[in-house]
Structures are given as C-alpha cells and as structure tokens.
Design an enzyme around this catalytic site. Sequence first.
Site, PDB file in Angstrom:
ATOM      1  N   LYS A 174      50.594  32.959  32.962  1.00  0.00           N
ATOM      2  CA  LYS A 174      51.993  34.179  33.042  1.00  0.00           C
ATOM      3  C   LYS A 174      51.410  34.928  34.140  1.00  0.00           C
ATOM      4  CE  LYS A 174      53.105  38.520  31.720  1.00  0.00           C
ATOM      5  NZ  LYS A 174      53.835  38.550  32.872  1.00  0.00           N
ATOM      6  N   GLU A 249      39.711  42.066  35.943  1.00  0.00           N
ATOM      7  CA  GLU A 249      39.673  42.438  37.449  1.00  0.00           C
ATOM      8  C   GLU A 249      40.710  43.541  37.426  1.00  0.00           C
ATOM      9  OE1 GLU A 249      37.652  42.026  39.846  1.00  0.00           O
ATOM     10  OE2 GLU A 249      39.030  43.426  41.004  1.00  0.00           O
ATOM     11  N   CYS A 283      44.061  45.829  45.169  1.00  0.00           N
ATOM     12  CA  CYS A 283      42.871  46.520  44.428  1.00  0.00           C
ATOM     13  C   CYS A 283      41.836  47.060  45.461  1.00  0.00           C
ATOM     14  CB  CYS A 283      42.239  45.304  43.744  1.00  0.00           C
ATOM     15  SG  CYS A 283      43.156  44.570  42.661  1.00  0.00           S
ATOM     16  N   GLU A 384      43.268  55.727  41.056  1.00  0.00           N
ATOM     17  CA  GLU A 384      43.954  54.775  41.702  1.00  0.00           C
ATOM     18  C   GLU A 384      45.528  55.085  41.926  1.00  0.00           C
ATOM     19  OE1 GLU A 384      44.281  50.763  40.346  1.00  0.00           O
ATOM     20  OE2 GLU A 384      43.525  50.236  42.226  1.00  0.00           O
TER      21      GLU A 384
HETATM   22  C1  UN1 Z   1      43.338  42.386  45.321  1.00  0.00           C
HETATM   23  O1  UN1 Z   1      43.890  43.278  46.065  1.00  0.00           O
HETATM   24  O2  UN1 Z   1      43.762  42.206  44.239  1.00  0.00           O
HETATM   25  O3  UN1 Z   1      39.931  41.333  50.145  1.00  0.00           O
HETATM   26  C2  UN1 Z   1      42.893  41.166  46.121  1.00  0.00           C
HETATM   27  C3  UN1 Z   1      41.283  41.353  50.085  1.00  0.00           C
HETATM   28  C4  UN1 Z   1      42.134  40.372  49.719  1.00  0.00           C
HETATM   29  C5  UN1 Z   1      42.022  40.005  48.064  1.00  0.00           C
HETATM   30  C6  UN1 Z   1      42.566  41.181  47.495  1.00  0.00           C
HETATM   31  N1  UN1 Z   1      41.435  39.036  50.181  1.00  0.00           N
HETATM   32  O4  UN1 Z   1      41.896  42.418  50.117  1.00  0.00           O
END
Ligand code: UN1
Length: 500
Positions: A174, A249, A283, A384
């Site tokens: 999904k 995550e 992230c 965040e």
């Molecule tokens: C994310 O932000 O969820 O290291 C992944 C990085 C990328 C992956 C980010 N290769 O910023």
Amino acid sequence: MVDLFRNHVGGDWVEAKAGRTFERRNPANGDVVGTYTKSDGEDVAAAVEAAKTAYRSWRLYPAPRRGEILYRAAQLLLDRKESLAREMTEEMGKVIQEARGDVQEAIDMTLYMAGEGRRLYGQTTPSELRDKFNMSQRRPFGVCGVVTPWNFPMAIPSWKIMPALITGNTVVFKPASFTPRSAVRLVEILEEAGLPAGVVNLVLGTGPEVGNAIIEHPDVPLVSFTGSTETGHDVAVSAAHLNKRLSLEMGGKNAVIVLDDADLDLAAEGILWSAFGTSGQRCTAASRVVVHRSVQRRLAEMLVSRAGGMRLGNGLEATTEIGPVVSEGQLASVHQYVEVGQAEGARLAVGGGIAREGELEQGFFYQPTVFDDVRADMRIAQEEIFGPVTALIPVDSLEEAVAVVNGVKYGLSASIFTADINRAFRAVRDIDTGILYVNAGTTGAEIHLPFGGTKATGNGHREAGTAALDFFTEWQSIYVDYSGKLQRAQIDDIDAQIAP
Ligand code: UN1
C-alpha cells in the site's frame, strides 16, 4: 484524458470492488496527474488471499532464480529511469535530479537483493556431540504488509519489497495516496521482469481504509511501515495485539554539528543540501545546525545569502533548486512551525513565508528558511517539521554540541564538520543516532548499510543491507544426528566417549 490506475491482485489489474476513485494533482501547478481506484478492506482481503496462494509456490522457488527476476527488474528500472523520475517529480514535486536519485536508489537495492539470491547465508557450527551436524537457515514469514510514504516513492518501497521477495515472502503493498503512480510503475516492472502472479499485490487508497486493513489482517504476519510517528504508534499497538513482526521507520530531528575548525564552505554546502533537498521532506533532513559560537556569525551569513538566492519552481525545470512541498496541508503545517519559532523568540534570518511570485502561486512553495539564535529546548528545535526549515543553535564546545544533538526524542541521522579526527571520532562514539556522517550533511545513506534510527525514530529494526534480511526472515536451527543412537545434549558424558 487522464488514465485510471488500478490495483494489482493475483496478477490482474483490477478496480477496487466499491468502484470509487481518487485523484492526485501535481503540487507544482495543480494539474491532474492521475485518477486512481480507491480501495477498502474487501480489496485488501482479496490481495492477501492472492499473496497467500502465491506464497505456497514462491517460497519453494530457488532463491538464485528469484534473484534473476530482480536483476531483470533492475535493468527495466534503469532503462526507464528518466521517465520514472519525470513522473515522480510531477507526482510529488522533488526536483528531477533528486527524483533520478530516488529511482537510482531503487535500482541499487534491487541489484543488491538480487545478489543475495546466491548468498542468504546461514551458519554451520560444530556440535557438542559426535556424529551430529548443526546448521541454521533463514525462513520467510509468508505475506508481508508493506506501507510506504510519499517522500521516496521508488526507493522506500524497494527497500521493503526487494528483501521480502528474495527471502521468499509475498507482498501486499500500500503506497502513500500522494504517490500511487510511482507504485504502479514499480509493480508493472516487477510483473514484466517475470514475477509470478500474486507475489506482489498492490492496493491503492488511504491509510485508514487500506493501511489499517493490512495491519489488522490475521494472515499478514509481518508489517514494514515508514511514515509519521503518530501513525507508527497506532500501527505498533495493532501489531502487538496480533503478535506481528513490525518494522517502524518514523520521524527524525537530525542535526549537523559545525565545530570551530570546520571548512565552513563545505559545511554550508552540506547544510543547504541536507536541509533543503526534497524541500526538507526527508526523514534524514538537517533541521538543526549546532554551531560553535566562534563561527556562528560567519556560517549564518553564508547560509542566509545562499538560501535567499535559491530558485524555487517546478522540479522539471533544469534551473529549479527547490520544488514544492507535497500538499497544501504540508505547506500550512510548515508555516505554522515558522510562526511558532518566531513566537518562541528565535530569530528568523531568511525565508519564513509561502512563496507566491508568478507561477509559484499555482503550487505549494515554501521559501528556504533559516532560524538563528535558537535554543535547544524550543519546539522548532525539538519537533520534526518536514519542510525547508532549519535552526541554528549556538554552543561552546563539542560536549555541549553532542548533548544538544542527543537532546531530542528522535535518533535517525547526524553529522559533524571538523578537521580534527579525534573530535570526529569522539562524536561518533557519543552521538546516539542510527546514521552518522563526518564532513558531510545528514542525508545520502547508501543501500548496503543498515538504515534506521534509535529512540522514537524506530522500534529497533533496520532497513537495507543485510539487516533487511534479518527483518524479513526467521532463523531455523537444524540438528542432524547421524550417530544412529540417542545422543543427549547437556547430559551425555563426552569425556567417556573419547577415552582411549
Ligand atoms: C528518507 O528520508 O526517508 O539518506 C529516506 C537519504 C536517502 C534516503 C532517505 N538515501 O537521505
């Protein structure tokens, strides 16, 4: 005429049973990107059934052969890299160069996991007893639920789907409802590469209707989720009731440390790239800069002058440096944080507004924003934001910098700029994050090392690398006794057996 994109269940492209649809618009200009079938629990149930059926034969399919399918998929991703990247930019806004990187990350992961088809190592060990052979092997779980976010529409699904497949699991996938088209393209490629029907099933729709139905389905023993901290906590509660294996995550509040001996040009470049790349919607985005007071002024000036000159626009245009944020809701939430920062007494050094000049009016653009003189306990230094906003926090020593970096609830990524190897390694020793960079920004993880974070960022699992194999498999230990008699571990007197 806008295409209708459908679910993929048991090898067929099908509309959701209830016949509903939803639309996705380009966040840069409001153009309709696609219309999508809108699913519910009934569609999830059909997808799980198909995945269960396919699992019976897929788990017995030799892993090197599974790998060959993934090699073909990687080649197709590479052949179509440019069109996949363009479609991604239209769908979620990131600039084309970064969209290409996103597709490349999917290619890298697919190749890496294809190679695992000829490894998937277990162990052999000596036995405590004579004429007995000990070994262990990885076993798949069955149907894996894969729930992914919109910020890396190709990379993150690949992090989950490819290790699930190579280890013999089947999948119900999904994707985020902002990026369903990239998901359809990925599944089309897997199908074209020769993946048998039902091994990967795609169900399009919302989190509450589709995501929850996957998480709550009793025949889905494993769920891998990337998304917001709030949703992740709810997922954890549901999964715990059903005793599922779960990988979460979630958020980050990543920091760059800049010490007094740092190469400031390099640090400024690293900060701009990791704070404003993907409009700060990673992230791993650098939303804090913990800077030694003696270089604070100079670094702030460099960031302000460069951020102020960055070109916002449609990510498909070659000159654009920052694309739109993903949605109107995201734009409002970023702006709200900027107002909170000002109310808390942080100094707005540059940016701080919704960009509306000319064509930008049509989309969801936010100016790259730098706050200066931020205190570590302010909300903009703790929560965040997921937008192009970063906060300079002055400190007087490495020890204080490390304490600030560690003083948030998250623990995904951090970095340190310094010319002193000793101080760099002390930071490596003491910073409590899952990912750490020296003399680089906070983004740019490569797929063959573990990806994930400590504390509220996750729940102890890691994606990518061989860590992904650990998540998608369970160990089976096998003891083969070829002595022809009953031997008892921990009981038999071995010394008597080897006496001359
Ligand atoms: C994310 O932000 O969820 O290291 C992944 C990085 C990328 C992956 C980010 N290769 O910023």
